[in-house]
Structures are given as C-alpha cells and as structure tokens.
Design a protein around this motif. Structure first.
Motif, PDB file in Angstrom:
ATOM      1  N   ILE A 195      -4.451 -49.412 -27.905  1.00  0.00           N
ATOM      2  CA  ILE A 195      -3.955 -48.490 -26.879  1.00  0.00           C
ATOM      3  C   ILE A 195      -5.097 -48.022 -25.984  1.00  0.00           C
ATOM      4  CG2 ILE A 195      -2.821 -46.258 -26.498  1.00  0.00           C
ATOM      5  CD1 ILE A 195      -1.326 -46.682 -29.108  1.00  0.00           C
ATOM      6  N   LEU A 196      -6.295 -47.932 -26.547  1.00  0.00           N
ATOM      7  CA  LEU A 196      -7.470 -47.545 -25.760  1.00  0.00           C
ATOM      8  C   LEU A 196      -8.072 -48.730 -25.008  1.00  0.00           C
ATOM      9  CD1 LEU A 196      -9.121 -45.154 -28.372  1.00  0.00           C
ATOM     10  CD2 LEU A 196      -8.201 -44.491 -26.144  1.00  0.00           C
ATOM     11  N   ILE A 197      -7.371 -49.853 -25.011  1.00  0.00           N
ATOM     12  CA  ILE A 197      -7.778 -51.079 -24.311  1.00  0.00           C
ATOM     13  C   ILE A 197      -9.081 -51.634 -24.881  1.00  0.00           C
ATOM     14  CG2 ILE A 197      -7.839 -52.202 -22.040  1.00  0.00           C
ATOM     15  CD1 ILE A 197      -5.365 -50.540 -22.488  1.00  0.00           C
ATOM     16  N   GLU A 198      -9.264 -51.487 -26.170  1.00  0.00           N
ATOM     17  CA  GLU A 198     -10.347 -52.157 -26.877  1.00  0.00           C
ATOM     18  C   GLU A 198      -9.724 -53.315 -27.637  1.00  0.00           C
ATOM     19  OE1 GLU A 198     -13.807 -51.647 -27.251  1.00  0.00           O
ATOM     20  OE2 GLU A 198     -13.544 -50.454 -25.441  1.00  0.00           O
ATOM     21  N   THR A 199     -10.184 -54.523 -27.386  1.00  0.00           N
ATOM     22  CA  THR A 199      -9.503 -55.688 -27.942  1.00  0.00           C
ATOM     23  C   THR A 199      -9.755 -55.879 -29.431  1.00  0.00           C
ATOM     24  OG1 THR A 199     -11.379 -57.083 -27.288  1.00  0.00           O
ATOM     25  CG2 THR A 199      -9.515 -56.923 -25.754  1.00  0.00           C
ATOM     26  N   MET A 200     -10.890 -55.384 -29.922  1.00  0.00           N
ATOM     27  CA  MET A 200     -11.210 -55.575 -31.327  1.00  0.00           C
ATOM     28  C   MET A 200     -12.215 -54.524 -31.771  1.00  0.00           C
ATOM     29  SD  MET A 200     -13.725 -58.910 -31.037  1.00  0.00           S
ATOM     30  CE  MET A 200     -14.148 -58.835 -32.781  1.00  0.00           C
ATOM     31  N   PRO A 201     -12.213 -54.194 -33.069  1.00  0.00           N
ATOM     32  CA  PRO A 201     -13.216 -53.229 -33.555  1.00  0.00           C
ATOM     33  C   PRO A 201     -14.600 -53.843 -33.534  1.00  0.00           C
ATOM     34  CG  PRO A 201     -11.960 -54.121 -35.387  1.00  0.00           C
ATOM     35  CD  PRO A 201     -11.295 -54.624 -34.139  1.00  0.00           C
ATOM     36  N   LEU A 202     -15.602 -53.026 -33.265  1.00  0.00           N
ATOM     37  CA  LEU A 202     -16.997 -53.468 -33.311  1.00  0.00           C
ATOM     38  C   LEU A 202     -17.661 -52.846 -34.523  1.00  0.00           C
ATOM     39  CD1 LEU A 202     -17.988 -53.144 -29.540  1.00  0.00           C
ATOM     40  CD2 LEU A 202     -17.233 -55.187 -30.771  1.00  0.00           C
ATOM     41  N   SER A 203     -18.448 -53.646 -35.237  1.00  0.00           N
ATOM     42  CA  SER A 203     -19.114 -53.162 -36.442  1.00  0.00           C
ATOM     43  C   SER A 203     -20.291 -52.277 -36.089  1.00  0.00           C
ATOM     44  CB  SER A 203     -19.596 -54.343 -37.294  1.00  0.00           C
ATOM     45  OG  SER A 203     -20.556 -55.100 -36.574  1.00  0.00           O
ATOM     46  N   ALA A 204     -20.795 -51.565 -37.091  1.00  0.00           N
ATOM     47  CA  ALA A 204     -21.893 -50.626 -36.872  1.00  0.00           C
ATOM     48  C   ALA A 204     -23.123 -51.306 -36.299  1.00  0.00           C
ATOM     49  CB  ALA A 204     -22.243 -49.926 -38.182  1.00  0.00           C
ATOM     50  N   ASN A 205     -23.440 -52.513 -36.790  1.00  0.00           N
ATOM     51  CA  ASN A 205     -24.687 -53.160 -36.355  1.00  0.00           C
ATOM     52  C   ASN A 205     -24.547 -53.965 -35.067  1.00  0.00           C
ATOM     53  OD1 ASN A 205     -23.235 -55.314 -37.253  1.00  0.00           O
ATOM     54  ND2 ASN A 205     -24.699 -56.003 -38.792  1.00  0.00           N
ATOM     55  N   THR A 206     -23.409 -53.812 -34.359  1.00  0.00           N
ATOM     56  CA  THR A 206     -23.290 -54.415 -33.035  1.00  0.00           C
ATOM     57  C   THR A 206     -24.351 -53.813 -32.117  1.00  0.00           C
ATOM     58  OG1 THR A 206     -20.907 -54.661 -33.314  1.00  0.00           O
ATOM     59  CG2 THR A 206     -21.761 -54.764 -31.056  1.00  0.00           C
ATOM     60  N   PRO A 207     -25.113 -54.640 -31.407  1.00  0.00           N
ATOM     61  CA  PRO A 207     -26.168 -54.083 -30.546  1.00  0.00           C
ATOM     62  C   PRO A 207     -25.609 -53.181 -29.458  1.00  0.00           C
ATOM     63  CG  PRO A 207     -26.476 -56.441 -30.855  1.00  0.00           C
ATOM     64  CD  PRO A 207     -25.112 -56.108 -31.405  1.00  0.00           C
ATOM     65  N   GLN A 208     -26.370 -52.174 -29.094  1.00  0.00           N
ATOM     66  CA  GLN A 208     -26.030 -51.350 -27.943  1.00  0.00           C
ATOM     67  C   GLN A 208     -26.132 -52.207 -26.680  1.00  0.00           C
ATOM     68  OE1 GLN A 208     -28.072 -47.535 -27.792  1.00  0.00           O
ATOM     69  NE2 GLN A 208     -28.073 -47.407 -30.030  1.00  0.00           N
ATOM     70  N   PRO A 209     -25.579 -51.733 -25.559  1.00  0.00           N
ATOM     71  CA  PRO A 209     -25.592 -52.529 -24.329  1.00  0.00           C
ATOM     72  C   PRO A 209     -26.990 -53.002 -23.961  1.00  0.00           C
ATOM     73  CG  PRO A 209     -24.196 -50.621 -24.056  1.00  0.00           C
ATOM     74  CD  PRO A 209     -24.892 -50.446 -25.381  1.00  0.00           C
ATOM     75  N   GLN A 210     -27.021 -54.165 -23.327  1.00  0.00           N
ATOM     76  CA  GLN A 210     -28.301 -54.752 -22.958  1.00  0.00           C
ATOM     77  C   GLN A 210     -29.044 -53.887 -21.949  1.00  0.00           C
ATOM     78  OE1 GLN A 210     -27.017 -59.419 -23.506  1.00  0.00           O
ATOM     79  NE2 GLN A 210     -27.556 -58.690 -21.516  1.00  0.00           N
ATOM     80  N   PRO A 211     -30.366 -53.973 -21.939  1.00  0.00           N
ATOM     81  CA  PRO A 211     -31.154 -53.194 -20.998  1.00  0.00           C
ATOM     82  C   PRO A 211     -31.027 -53.724 -19.575  1.00  0.00           C
ATOM     83  CG  PRO A 211     -32.561 -54.689 -22.220  1.00  0.00           C
ATOM     84  CD  PRO A 211     -31.196 -54.788 -22.834  1.00  0.00           C
ATOM     85  N   LEU A 212     -31.597 -52.984 -18.640  1.00  0.00           N
ATOM     86  CA  LEU A 212     -31.591 -53.415 -17.257  1.00  0.00           C
ATOM     87  C   LEU A 212     -32.429 -54.667 -17.070  1.00  0.00           C
ATOM     88  CD1 LEU A 212     -32.151 -49.925 -15.590  1.00  0.00           C
ATOM     89  CD2 LEU A 212     -29.990 -51.166 -15.802  1.00  0.00           C
ATOM     90  N   PHE A 213     -32.140 -55.404 -16.012  1.00  0.00           N
ATOM     91  CA  PHE A 213     -32.930 -56.545 -15.566  1.00  0.00           C
ATOM     92  C   PHE A 213     -32.909 -57.734 -16.537  1.00  0.00           C
ATOM     93  CE2 PHE A 213     -34.341 -53.515 -12.632  1.00  0.00           C
ATOM     94  CZ  PHE A 213     -35.000 -52.469 -13.253  1.00  0.00           C
ATOM     95  N   THR A 214     -31.894 -57.849 -17.382  1.00  0.00           N
ATOM     96  CA  THR A 214     -31.875 -58.966 -18.323  1.00  0.00           C
ATOM     97  C   THR A 214     -30.722 -59.904 -18.040  1.00  0.00           C
ATOM     98  OG1 THR A 214     -30.448 -57.897 -19.933  1.00  0.00           O
ATOM     99  CG2 THR A 214     -32.806 -57.485 -20.135  1.00  0.00           C
TER     100      THR A 214
END
Length: 328
Positions: A195-214
């Motif tokens: 309902i929150l438009i998240e297609t699947m659960p993400l586990s705890a060790n999923t990396p945070q979003p990538q940094p800038l310029f990558t």
C-alpha cells in the motif's frame, strides 16, 4: 492509544523537539496499514502511543505540531519505545524524557532510534556496547561525537539485541515492516509495504543510497565500497582495506568494479575526489590548497595536475567565475 487483547505489537513514540516528520509518519503508517484489514486503520494487531512528560504539543522540524496521547506510561507496557530525533543543533529532549528512556532500558524494553534518534540514545549513554546505524549524511558528526561507539552508515538499519537503529527517511518503513513481520506475520508486513508502494521488503544490511557523483550499480559490495570511499575522501583508503571491509579479496573487488561501473576502485576514488574538489571550488571560500588537502591530495602540484586532467582546466580557472559570488 489503548491496547486491546488482539494487539501483537505495541509501540510508544518519544518525539524530540523539531523531530523529523517523515520518520514518524512512515513508521506510524506502516503500523496503521498492518494493524487492520483493508484500509480501515483500526489499531487491532498494532497499537501506537505518543508519550510526553507535559502533554504539550511537539513541533516537527517542518513546523507541524503533534499532540501526545499519554503522559509517560510504564515502559514495560510496550514492545518498543521509538525515539525520533530532530535537528542536531536544536533543543535537547527534556530531562524527564531522558530519565524515562533510561528506565525503559533498565527494564530491558527494546529502544529504537530513528534518524537522529540514535544521537539521543548515544548521548544518554544507552548505546554503549551496541552497534549503531547512522545516516551517511550524519556519519562524520556521529563518529566525531562518539568515537568509542561502533557506527554503521552503509546499512538501512541495525538490530543489535534490544537496540534498533535506523538511518531515517524511507528506510524507516522497512524497519517498521520488519517489526510487523516479527510480531504479527509476513502477510501483514507485505500488505503495508504494497500500500505504501514499496514492492518488496528490504533487509537490514541493504546499503543506504549511493553517494553523489557515482555510477549506478545494484551490486551490494560495490555500493558499500562506494560509500566507504565517499566517507574517506580526505584520507584515501587502500584497495586492500576497502576489500577487507566488504569481505572480498582485493582482486575480486577490482573485478566487481570493472564489471559494474567500468573502472577500478582507485580510479573511482580519484574521480569522486576530483568531483568533490570541483564542487568545493564552486561553492566555498576555502583556499585551493585547503580544498586539495580536504580531498586527499598531499601537494598542490599533484592536485593541479590531476584536476586539469579530469576537468580540462586548472582549479584557479574553475574558481574565477565564482569569485564574486563567494566573496558576497
């Protein structure tokens, strides 16, 4: 909010002054959507309460006011007490709330720190001997203030016994869903995420979003390596050290980088350092030599040669159009 006999997950919220609204709303809505059938919002399987020491409204950093619903009830009545942090340079939580959290810890009630809530728990001495998840955006501040604590800024959230910490933002949804699955069931957690438009659960060790310029990549080890490089632009790391951090051999890390983004870790690190240098030249009043040192160059001449090779102009030539802006 009252807890009924069917409630499987009960949460109390402690909101700091100028708390982050998205962390609060994302967590609450995940519970709300999992708590009932359909979208009826009845607190059947999950219940939530905003606690306070004085029952006055609490202002979010966006200016919206939230009214508490209970005056410091006994901590052991909840499965978790969730602390939502605010602006790091803003007002601190009231001493009574700090005492409440310490009492909860003494009763072994699990404590959750969302966003900068991890700073609040650490400042109360409640993160000693625990791993702490911190947003990459606040990583340096956390390490500077708490050098003795183990901080992770390349994971969405960390579950370490009776302490749970989260980077904030939309990762809050996945921590909340993790708790719903733990106490209710997987179907309720999946329903809330859909309902929150998240297609699947993400586990705890999923990396945070990538940094800038990558360059973009879905490879977990490459993304974690990128984050590590970004956090250490001023003190470049060896490939061996980076490989050890992401649990692969140096040779395998080289192969992963070449396959995923078409360059070696060292080349990527240099590109990131020079991109950061360009941004600093354009947006700050720092001297060129200071920027060179900040981006990990030991000499101005090495910086100038590398910069010109990457950008086709010298640092001084980049700085010139911005000189009048920076001097204002």
């Amino acid at each position: 909010m009252a807890v009924n006999e069917n409630t499987k997950l009960s949460v109390a919220f402690v909101l700091a002054p100028n708390f982050t609204m998205v962390a609060f709303s994302a967590f609450v809505d995940t519970l709300r959507l999992a708590a009932d059938e359909g979208d009826r919002s009845r607190p059947i399987q999950c219940a939530w309460t905003v606690v306070s020491h004085d029952m006055r409204s609490i202002r979010a950093s966006c200016g919206i006011q939230i009214m508490p619903t209970a005056e410091l009830p006994e901590p052991h009545g909840f499965d978790y007490i969730v602390v939502i942090g605010g602006l790091l340079d803003g007002p601190k939580i009231a001493p009574a709330l700090g005492a409440y959290l310490k009492r909860a810890a003494s009763l072994h009630v699990p404590l959750v720190g969302l966003c900068t809530g991890s700073f609040i728990l650490a400042r109360l001495g409640l993160m000693q001997q625990y791993r702490t998840c911190v947003s990459w955006f606040h990583s340096n501040q956390f390490i500077g203030e708490f050098p003795e604590l183990e901080a992770a800024s390349d994971e969405l959230f960390v579950v370490d016994r009776d302490r749970l910490t989260c980077a904030g933002g939309t990762s809050v949804v996945h921590l909340a869903a993790f708790l719903v699955e733990r106490h209710c069931n997987k179907a309720q957690a999946a329903k809330a995420l859909r309902i929150l438009i998240e297609t699947m659960p993400l586990s705890a060790n999923t990396p945070q979003p990538q940094p800038l310029f990558t360059e973009e990549t879905d490879n977990v080890r490459v993304r974690k390596a990128m984050l590590l490089i970004e956090r250490n632009l001023g003190t470049p790391l060896s490939v061996d050290f980076i490989a050890q951090h992401v649990h692969v051999s140096s040779r395998h890390l080289e192969r992963l980088f070449l396959a995923e983004i078409g360059m070696s870790p060292s080349t990527f690190a240099m590109k990131l350092r020079l991109s950061n240098a360009y941004n600093l030249l354009a947006t700050t009043k720092n001297s060129i030599i200071d920027i060179a040192m900040q981006c990990g160059f030991q000499s101005n001449s090495h910086f100038a040669r590398s910069f010109r090779g990457a950008h086709g102009m010298t640092p001084s030539q980049v700085r010139e159009p911005f000189r009048s802006i920076c001097s204002n």
